[in-house]
Design an enzyme around this catalytic site. Structure first.
Site, PDB file in Angstrom:
ATOM      1  N   ARG A   8       0.858  -1.201   0.000  1.00 42.11           N
ATOM      2  CA  ARG A   8       0.000   0.000   0.000  1.00 42.11           C
ATOM      3  C   ARG A   8       0.897   1.257   0.000  1.00 42.11           C
ATOM      4  O   ARG A   8       0.560   2.276   0.595  1.00 42.11           O
ATOM      5  CB  ARG A   8      -0.957   0.012   1.194  1.00 42.11           C
ATOM      6  N   GLU A  34       2.625  -2.003  -4.124  1.00 42.79           N
ATOM      7  CA  GLU A  34       1.398  -2.800  -4.151  1.00 42.79           C
ATOM      8  C   GLU A  34       0.253  -1.863  -3.837  1.00 42.79           C
ATOM      9  O   GLU A  34       0.417  -0.943  -3.013  1.00 42.79           O
ATOM     10  CB  GLU A  34       1.486  -3.903  -3.091  1.00 42.79           C
ATOM     11  N   HIS A  49      -8.191   0.194   0.199  1.00 44.98           N
ATOM     12  CA  HIS A  49      -8.159  -1.218   0.607  1.00 44.98           C
ATOM     13  C   HIS A  49      -9.527  -1.802   0.934  1.00 44.98           C
ATOM     14  O   HIS A  49      -9.877  -2.891   0.487  1.00 44.98           O
ATOM     15  CB  HIS A  49      -7.236  -1.380   1.822  1.00 44.98           C
ATOM     16  N   ASP A 229       5.312  -3.110   4.750  1.00 45.61           N
ATOM     17  CA  ASP A 229       4.857  -1.751   5.072  1.00 45.61           C
ATOM     18  C   ASP A 229       6.046  -0.810   5.284  1.00 45.61           C
ATOM     19  O   ASP A 229       5.868   0.396   5.397  1.00 45.61           O
ATOM     20  CB  ASP A 229       4.039  -1.772   6.374  1.00 45.61           C
TER      21      ASP A 229
HETATM   22  O1  G3P Z   1      -1.094  -8.306  -1.816  1.00 45.72           O
HETATM   23  C1  G3P Z   1      -0.656  -8.647  -0.554  1.00 45.72           C
HETATM   24  C2  G3P Z   1      -1.567  -8.124   0.511  1.00 45.72           C
HETATM   25  O2  G3P Z   1      -1.799  -6.774   0.254  1.00 45.72           O
HETATM   26  C3  G3P Z   1      -2.878  -8.861   0.619  1.00 45.72           C
HETATM   27  O3  G3P Z   1      -3.612  -8.546   1.767  1.00 45.72           O
HETATM   28  O4  G3P Z   1      -5.316  -7.386   3.069  1.00 45.72           O
HETATM   29  O5  G3P Z   1      -3.105  -6.327   2.799  1.00 45.72           O
HETATM   30  O6  G3P Z   1      -4.673  -6.445   0.895  1.00 45.72           O
HETATM   31  P1  G3P Z   1      -4.189  -7.120   2.136  1.00 45.72           P
HETATM   32 CA    CA Z   2      -3.422  -5.591  -0.825  1.00 47.09          CA
END
Ligand code: G3P
Ligand code: CA
Length: 241
Positions: A8, A34, A49, A229
């Site tokens: 993120r 990501e 998210h 992160d």
């Molecule tokens: O793509 C890896 C991870 O981001 C998946 O879980 O919940 O953080 O989107 P989440």
């Molecule tokens: Ca993700």
């Protein structure tokens, strides 16, 4: 060499899924970022998210019930109010336009395993096409029907299945649904899974890896990549090795 993906963006230190978070990951030397995609009420792919805006913005409600115009009015600084005054929810187009200038890798996670979001794959692919980003994209989703659909629409773009727990021979499974890589939860990414998968030609990129000891283990095992992160910390560790 193990690739580092800013999860993120730099979600440990910056408001997740915002431009300042992505820019920081890039500045810190991450190989890629990501991000998570949902669709607005008017069908625009937006980078956030959760299905609701409640946790990461100053408002409430489902993303799919708000137009882009309404979403753009929200403040997505979330828990970083002291450090950052304001941050918008970016559109996927805004992030891809920036990433195409930087030529950085983008893992686009389609958040369509809770809400179905009809046509999401086509909309996202149109943008990847518009910015000529196919060679820099890795698609992923917990919705493996979506991986199969993306594979039909864009067989040459990289795709990975996201999963939490013990899938049997995930390197075979991902190929079966049309993927080319696997993105397991770190607890499901044992040394044996990484070794066997990558031996079968299927890269492994676990999430979310914030512990330095685990980062070191993944570097040593030659894992294809991981999501963190704290990309700055990961980059520093990578070049200490
Ligand atoms: O793509 C890896 C991870 O981001 C998946 O879980 O919940 O953080 O989107 P989440
Ligand atoms: Ca993700």
């Amino acid at each position: 060499m193990t690739k580092i993906f800013g999860h993120r963006g730099s979600a440990g230190t910056h408001p997740e899924n915002t431009m300042i978070s992505f820019e920081q990951a890039y500045k810190d030397g991450a190989d890629g970022i990501e991000l998570d995609v949902q669709l607005s009420k008017d069908g625009i792919p937006v980078v956030i998210h959760d299905e609701k805006v409640n946790r990461t913005t100053d408002s409430k409600g489902f993303v799919q019930d708000l137009t882009l115009h309404e979403l753009k009015k929200l403040n997505a600084v979330h828990k970083f109010k002291k450090q950052f005054k304001h941050a918008e929810i970016p559109t996927l187009e805004e992030v891809l336009e920036w990433a195409s200038r930087k030529q950085t890798i983008v893992n686009i996670e389609l958040k369509n395993s809770i809400l179905p979001y009809a046509g999401m794959e086509e909309k996202v692919l149109d943008l990847v096409d518009k910015y000529k980003m196919a060679h820099l994209i890795i698609f992923s989703s917990f919705n493996h029907y979506s991986i199969a659909r993306l594979n039909t629409l864009a067989p040459n773009i990289e795709k990975a299945v996201l999963y939490m727990e013990g899938i049997y021979k995930p390197w075979d499974y991902t190929k079966w649904v049309g993927g080319s890589g696997i993105h397991p939860h770190i607890k499901a990414a044992t040394a044996s899974i990484i070794q066997r998968s990558q031996h079968a030609g299927v890269p492994v990129r676990p999430f979310t890896v914030n512990d330095e000891k685990v980062m070191k283990r993944l570097f040593e095992e030659g894992c294809a990549g991981f999501f963190t992160d704290y990309p700055k910390k990961a980059v520093q560790l990578k070049y200490q090795n």
